[in-house]
Scaffold this active site. Sequence first.
Site, mmCIF file in Angstrom:
data_model
loop_
_atom_site.group_PDB
_atom_site.id
_atom_site.type_symbol
_atom_site.label_atom_id
_atom_site.label_comp_id
_atom_site.label_asym_id
_atom_site.label_seq_id
_atom_site.Cartn_x
_atom_site.Cartn_y
_atom_site.Cartn_z
ATOM 1 N N ASP A 10 -1.476 4.833 -7.039
ATOM 2 C CA ASP A 10 -2.428 4.600 -5.715
ATOM 3 C C ASP A 10 -3.611 3.873 -6.365
ATOM 4 O O ASP A 10 -4.119 4.424 -7.005
ATOM 5 C CB ASP A 10 -2.479 5.947 -5.292
ATOM 6 C CG ASP A 10 -3.775 5.863 -4.244
ATOM 7 O OD1 ASP A 10 -3.965 6.950 -3.435
ATOM 8 O OD2 ASP A 10 -4.429 4.885 -3.877
ATOM 9 N N ILE A 11 -3.788 2.689 -5.733
ATOM 10 C CA ILE A 11 -4.877 1.872 -6.332
ATOM 11 C C ILE A 11 -6.169 2.605 -6.031
ATOM 12 O O ILE A 11 -7.417 2.485 -6.980
ATOM 13 C CB ILE A 11 -4.915 0.390 -5.575
ATOM 14 C CG1 ILE A 11 -5.819 -0.624 -6.365
ATOM 15 C CG2 ILE A 11 -5.496 0.512 -4.110
ATOM 16 C CD1 ILE A 11 -5.639 -1.906 -5.965
ATOM 17 N N ASN A 24 -8.012 -7.603 6.545
ATOM 18 C CA ASN A 24 -7.730 -8.641 7.554
ATOM 19 C C ASN A 24 -9.206 -9.305 7.912
ATOM 20 O O ASN A 24 -10.274 -8.914 6.885
ATOM 21 C CB ASN A 24 -7.321 -7.895 8.820
ATOM 22 C CG ASN A 24 -8.299 -6.979 9.368
ATOM 23 O OD1 ASN A 24 -9.275 -7.096 9.750
ATOM 24 N ND2 ASN A 24 -7.730 -5.982 9.357
ATOM 25 N N ASP A 34 -5.555 -1.350 2.584
ATOM 26 C CA ASP A 34 -6.970 -1.471 3.114
ATOM 27 C C ASP A 34 -7.273 -0.130 3.914
ATOM 28 O O ASP A 34 -8.456 0.222 3.537
ATOM 29 C CB ASP A 34 -6.765 -2.630 4.337
ATOM 30 C CG ASP A 34 -8.148 -3.266 4.375
ATOM 31 O OD1 ASP A 34 -8.553 -3.647 5.577
ATOM 32 O OD2 ASP A 34 -9.039 -3.019 3.654
ATOM 33 N N GLY A 120 3.149 -6.158 2.534
ATOM 34 C CA GLY A 120 3.439 -4.872 3.571
ATOM 35 C C GLY A 120 3.411 -5.558 4.875
ATOM 36 O O GLY A 120 4.355 -6.270 5.315
HETATM 37 N N1 APR Z 1 -2.248 1.875 -3.409
HETATM 38 C C1 APR Z 1 -1.773 0.701 -3.766
HETATM 39 N N2 APR Z 1 -0.940 0.085 -2.998
HETATM 40 C C2 APR Z 1 -0.789 0.158 -1.801
HETATM 41 C C3 APR Z 1 -1.163 1.406 -1.103
HETATM 42 C C4 APR Z 1 -2.091 2.264 -2.128
HETATM 43 N N3 APR Z 1 -2.813 3.192 -1.876
HETATM 44 N N4 APR Z 1 -1.010 1.516 0.147
HETATM 45 C C5 APR Z 1 -0.232 0.452 0.484
HETATM 46 N N5 APR Z 1 -0.122 -0.275 -0.689
HETATM 47 C C6 APR Z 1 0.823 -1.574 -0.960
HETATM 48 C C7 APR Z 1 1.895 -1.582 0.162
HETATM 49 O O1 APR Z 1 3.082 -0.852 -0.400
HETATM 50 C C8 APR Z 1 1.973 -3.205 -0.256
HETATM 51 O O2 APR Z 1 2.967 -3.307 -1.243
HETATM 52 O O3 APR Z 1 -0.359 -2.632 -0.678
HETATM 53 C C9 APR Z 1 0.868 -3.793 -0.402
HETATM 54 C C10 APR Z 1 0.249 -4.442 0.630
HETATM 55 O O4 APR Z 1 0.447 -3.983 1.857
HETATM 56 P P1 APR Z 1 -0.337 -3.988 3.204
HETATM 57 O O5 APR Z 1 -1.610 -2.896 2.818
HETATM 58 O O6 APR Z 1 0.081 -3.480 4.318
HETATM 59 O O7 APR Z 1 -1.422 -5.336 3.164
HETATM 60 P P2 APR Z 1 -0.912 -6.765 3.578
HETATM 61 O O8 APR Z 1 0.638 -6.939 3.622
HETATM 62 O O9 APR Z 1 -1.793 -7.743 2.980
HETATM 63 O O10 APR Z 1 -1.237 -6.644 5.103
HETATM 64 C C11 APR Z 1 -2.726 -6.780 5.636
HETATM 65 O O11 APR Z 1 -2.786 -4.672 7.042
HETATM 66 O O12 APR Z 1 -3.975 -2.894 6.504
HETATM 67 C C12 APR Z 1 -3.946 -3.973 7.127
HETATM 68 O O13 APR Z 1 -6.192 -4.433 7.519
HETATM 69 C C13 APR Z 1 -4.984 -4.852 6.980
HETATM 70 O O14 APR Z 1 -4.601 -6.351 8.580
HETATM 71 C C14 APR Z 1 -4.395 -6.006 7.392
HETATM 72 C C15 APR Z 1 -3.014 -5.981 6.992
#
Ligand code: APR
Length: 167
Positions: A10-11, A24, A34, A120
Amino acid sequence: MGTIEVVLGDITAERVDAIVTAANESLLGGGGVDGAIHRAAGPRLAEAGAELAPCEPGKAVATPAFDLAPVRYVIHTVGPVWEGGDQGEDEVLTSCYLTSLHLAAELHVESIAFPAIATGIYGFPTERAAQVATRAVRSLPIIDLIRLVAFDEETCRALTAGLAEPA
Ligand code: APR
């Protein structure tokens, strides 16, 4: 020459100078990583983001990390929404990593953690995104410690394979 490594976790638990969030354009937070980062940093993160919004895809802005201390900065970058791969997605994703690294260097950051940006909700295929991410950070090793944080095994394998590719 800095260290680049892949970890599974978990980051928001990373103790680095800067954590990158996959934001976003509104910088108000969302789901995925995010959402996790905004929950951990507290409501001031969205307030600070709102003052810098909108953030275009491929660009990056920095705010304090607030309740994520001792993390100093959250770097907000906006990945490309996957549209099939022929709309410049690779270039925008590369730019997310490079602009975040340049911004971190300006802030004298010595350690930075990246999630797998765009893989994601934005739908970027994991393998291809891992290749883009690892090529980008290997091309710009200007921060002492660059940590690519995978949230699942598949992403961890893909990033590890990307780092193992011949330079
Ligand atoms: N720690 C590390 N990585 C994570 C965590 C966490 N706690 N939670 C999710 N991830 C990973 C996901 O599994 C994925 O591999 O982060 C990666 C990016 O996924 P998303 O968070 O869905 O980001 P993204 O695909 O760039 O979509 C961005 O989603 O959350 C919204 O506000 C954001 O609208 C924007 C969109």
